[in-house]
Design a protein around this motif. Structure first.
Motif, PDB file in Angstrom:
ATOM      1  N   TYR A  81       0.863  -1.180   0.000  1.00  0.00           N
ATOM      2  CA  TYR A  81       0.000   0.000   0.000  1.00  0.00           C
ATOM      3  C   TYR A  81       0.900   1.230   0.000  1.00  0.00           C
ATOM      4  CZ  TYR A  81      -3.597  -3.362   1.371  1.00  0.00           C
ATOM      5  OH  TYR A  81      -4.448  -4.453   1.416  1.00  0.00           O
ATOM      6  N   TYR A  82       0.725   2.066  -1.001  1.00  0.00           N
ATOM      7  CA  TYR A  82       1.661   3.168  -1.215  1.00  0.00           C
ATOM      8  C   TYR A  82       1.193   4.455  -0.547  1.00  0.00           C
ATOM      9  CZ  TYR A  82       4.059  -0.010  -4.247  1.00  0.00           C
ATOM     10  OH  TYR A  82       4.756  -1.096  -4.706  1.00  0.00           O
ATOM     11  N   ARG A  83       2.182   5.216  -0.087  1.00  0.00           N
ATOM     12  CA  ARG A  83       1.919   6.478   0.585  1.00  0.00           C
ATOM     13  C   ARG A  83       1.498   7.532  -0.436  1.00  0.00           C
ATOM     14  NH1 ARG A  83       6.048   9.241   5.013  1.00  0.00           N
ATOM     15  NH2 ARG A  83       4.438  10.417   6.096  1.00  0.00           N
ATOM     16  N   PRO A  84       0.521   8.383  -0.087  1.00  0.00           N
ATOM     17  CA  PRO A  84      -0.139   8.582   1.212  1.00  0.00           C
ATOM     18  C   PRO A  84      -1.457   7.836   1.340  1.00  0.00           C
ATOM     19  CG  PRO A  84      -0.728  10.376  -0.222  1.00  0.00           C
ATOM     20  CD  PRO A  84       0.161   9.460  -1.037  1.00  0.00           C
ATOM     21  N   HIS A  85      -1.785   6.994   0.351  1.00  0.00           N
ATOM     22  CA  HIS A  85      -3.119   6.402   0.310  1.00  0.00           C
ATOM     23  C   HIS A  85      -3.343   5.333   1.377  1.00  0.00           C
ATOM     24  CE1 HIS A  85      -3.556   8.553  -3.468  1.00  0.00           C
ATOM     25  NE2 HIS A  85      -2.383   8.053  -3.830  1.00  0.00           N
ATOM     26  N   ALA A  86      -2.299   4.962   2.096  1.00  0.00           N
ATOM     27  CA  ALA A  86      -2.416   3.920   3.114  1.00  0.00           C
ATOM     28  C   ALA A  86      -2.600   4.490   4.522  1.00  0.00           C
ATOM     29  CB  ALA A  86      -1.184   3.025   3.079  1.00  0.00           C
ATOM     30  N   ASP A  87      -2.650   5.814   4.657  1.00  0.00           N
ATOM     31  CA  ASP A  87      -2.694   6.421   5.988  1.00  0.00           C
ATOM     32  C   ASP A  87      -3.917   6.003   6.795  1.00  0.00           C
ATOM     33  OD1 ASP A  87      -0.328   7.739   5.566  1.00  0.00           O
ATOM     34  OD2 ASP A  87      -1.246   9.663   5.044  1.00  0.00           O
ATOM     35  N   HIS A  88      -5.013   5.666   6.112  1.00  0.00           N
ATOM     36  CA  HIS A  88      -6.253   5.342   6.820  1.00  0.00           C
ATOM     37  C   HIS A  88      -6.342   3.872   7.234  1.00  0.00           C
ATOM     38  CE1 HIS A  88      -7.252   3.303   3.160  1.00  0.00           C
ATOM     39  NE2 HIS A  88      -8.376   2.876   3.688  1.00  0.00           N
ATOM     40  N   LEU A  89      -5.439   3.053   6.762  1.00  0.00           N
ATOM     41  CA  LEU A  89      -5.538   1.618   7.020  1.00  0.00           C
ATOM     42  C   LEU A  89      -5.401   1.300   8.506  1.00  0.00           C
ATOM     43  CD1 LEU A  89      -3.376   0.141   4.116  1.00  0.00           C
ATOM     44  CD2 LEU A  89      -5.866   0.051   4.338  1.00  0.00           C
ATOM     45  N   PRO A  90      -6.125   0.293   8.998  1.00  0.00           N
ATOM     46  CA  PRO A  90      -6.012  -0.092  10.417  1.00  0.00           C
ATOM     47  C   PRO A  90      -4.576  -0.410  10.832  1.00  0.00           C
ATOM     48  CG  PRO A  90      -7.932  -1.125   9.439  1.00  0.00           C
ATOM     49  CD  PRO A  90      -7.196  -0.464   8.307  1.00  0.00           C
ATOM     50  N   ALA A  91      -3.806  -1.054   9.958  1.00  0.00           N
ATOM     51  CA  ALA A  91      -2.420  -1.394  10.300  1.00  0.00           C
ATOM     52  C   ALA A  91      -1.601  -0.129  10.530  1.00  0.00           C
ATOM     53  CB  ALA A  91      -1.790  -2.237   9.195  1.00  0.00           C
ATOM     54  N   ARG A  92      -1.839   0.903   9.716  1.00  0.00           N
ATOM     55  CA  ARG A  92      -1.119   2.167   9.899  1.00  0.00           C
ATOM     56  C   ARG A  92      -1.561   2.857  11.178  1.00  0.00           C
ATOM     57  NH1 ARG A  92       3.526   4.780   9.564  1.00  0.00           N
ATOM     58  NH2 ARG A  92       3.240   7.032   9.559  1.00  0.00           N
ATOM     59  N   LYS A  93      -2.841   2.917  11.408  1.00  0.00           N
ATOM     60  CA  LYS A  93      -3.350   3.567  12.622  1.00  0.00           C
ATOM     61  C   LYS A  93      -2.835   2.866  13.883  1.00  0.00           C
ATOM     62  CE  LYS A  93      -7.541   5.512  10.566  1.00  0.00           C
ATOM     63  NZ  LYS A  93      -7.208   6.913  10.878  1.00  0.00           N
ATOM     64  N   GLN A  94      -2.788   1.525  13.833  1.00  0.00           N
ATOM     65  CA  GLN A  94      -2.275   0.772  14.971  1.00  0.00           C
ATOM     66  C   GLN A  94      -0.796   1.048  15.196  1.00  0.00           C
ATOM     67  OE1 GLN A  94      -3.995  -1.319  17.190  1.00  0.00           O
ATOM     68  NE2 GLN A  94      -2.033  -1.113  18.278  1.00  0.00           N
ATOM     69  N   TYR A  95      -0.043   1.136  14.107  1.00  0.00           N
ATOM     70  CA  TYR A  95       1.392   1.434  14.236  1.00  0.00           C
ATOM     71  C   TYR A  95       1.598   2.814  14.841  1.00  0.00           C
ATOM     72  CZ  TYR A  95       6.262   2.284  13.220  1.00  0.00           C
ATOM     73  OH  TYR A  95       7.597   2.599  13.356  1.00  0.00           O
ATOM     74  N   VAL A  96       0.869   3.804  14.333  1.00  0.00           N
ATOM     75  CA  VAL A  96       0.992   5.179  14.840  1.00  0.00           C
ATOM     76  C   VAL A  96       0.663   5.229  16.329  1.00  0.00           C
ATOM     77  CG1 VAL A  96      -0.031   7.484  14.726  1.00  0.00           C
ATOM     78  CG2 VAL A  96       0.586   6.292  12.614  1.00  0.00           C
ATOM     79  N   GLU A  97      -0.392   4.527  16.722  1.00  0.00           N
ATOM     80  CA  GLU A  97      -0.803   4.521  18.127  1.00  0.00           C
ATOM     81  C   GLU A  97       0.214   3.808  19.011  1.00  0.00           C
ATOM     82  OE1 GLU A  97      -4.386   2.596  20.850  1.00  0.00           O
ATOM     83  OE2 GLU A  97      -4.779   3.065  18.735  1.00  0.00           O
ATOM     84  N   THR A  98       0.729   2.680  18.542  1.00  0.00           N
ATOM     85  CA  THR A  98       1.653   1.876  19.347  1.00  0.00           C
ATOM     86  C   THR A  98       2.995   2.559  19.551  1.00  0.00           C
ATOM     87  OG1 THR A  98       0.622  -0.165  18.541  1.00  0.00           O
ATOM     88  CG2 THR A  98       2.833  -0.346  19.495  1.00  0.00           C
TER      89      THR A  98
END
Length: 236
Positions: free
Chosen positions: A197-214
């Motif tokens: 998934y290429y940036r920036p279109h992947a910013d909304h993905l659950p995996a990205r959100k989880q990484y940012v939060e963790t």
């Protein structure tokens, strides 16, 4: 009768010798305390040059990155014996503890990879995965670039014997170095999924959100995803 000057010289020689011994002891301690991963994995902050992606791209002066710093970003690493990967108990323990059920081997070089130049360019586009990217270098070497908390690039040079885990949700990319060759084990928990998934279109993905939060990163503005942002490739 021994003169004062002779006593002084003898004392000086004695304490100088002690200094040499102390220095050798410190070097011995440093050798034994050295992290064995340092011989197969190095990391540093990259410069902003757009020159050949296969070059090291050190900043001036050089800014190296510690294993602790990488771990803070979720990037894990080990040093293993690549010559016995098929029977290595240490590798088996890692696979068992982290549930890496799938394993295969890939060679990336002009002779082994079809559409080599196009694929190298594709690997180097900034992207993320919804699962870990786990690579164990058996021969050759290559660069894994990851973003830090401030969105700066860290270049991780993985050589023979180095195993690296790039966490799900982190923006990263891969390229060979000037040797133009790497042979690596790919490990995966479950069936492999090579979707990037290429940036920036992947910013909304659950995996990205989880990484940012963790890992306490600053989250980018979310973008709607589209088909052009998803690619299924034979991901290195």
């Amino acid at each position: 009768m021994v003169s004062i000057s002779k006593i002084f010289l003898i004392s000086l020689a004695f304490f100088s010798g002690m200094g040499v011994i102390g220095h050798l002891y410190e070097e011995e301690e440093e050798y034994h305390n050295k992290d064995p991963r340092e011989e197969v994995i190095e990391a540093w902050y990259m410069d902003d040059s757009d020159d050949n992606q296969r070059l090291p791209h050190h900043r001036k002066p050089k800014e190296f990155v510690s294993f602790d710093k990488l771990a803070e970003l979720g990037v894990l690493s080990w040093r293993l014996d690549a010559d016995k990967y098929e029977t290595d108990e240490e590798l088996n323990k890692i696979r068992e503890s982290r549930k890496y059920l799938y394993m295969d081997i890939i060679e990336v070089c002009p002779e082994k990879l079809s559409n080599y130049e196009d694929m190298i360019k594709k690997f180097f586009e900034e992207h993320l995965h919804i699962d870990e990217e786990v690579r164990y270098c058996l021969a050759g070497s290559g660069y894994f670039d990851v973003r830090d908390r401030n969105d700066a690039w860290i270049r991780i040079w993985v050589k023979k014997g180095g195993l690296i885990v790039v966490p799900a949700g982190i923006y990263h990319r891969f390229t060979l170095d000037s040797s133009n060759y790497i042979k690596a084990v790919r490990l995966f928990a479950g069936d492999p999924v090579w979707t990037a998934y290429y940036r920036p279109h992947a910013d909304h993905l659950p995996a990205r959100k989880q990484y940012v939060e963790t890992f306490g990163l600053r989250e980018s503005t979310a973008h709607a995803i589209n088909d052009d942002a998803i690619h299924r490739v034979d991901e290195f």
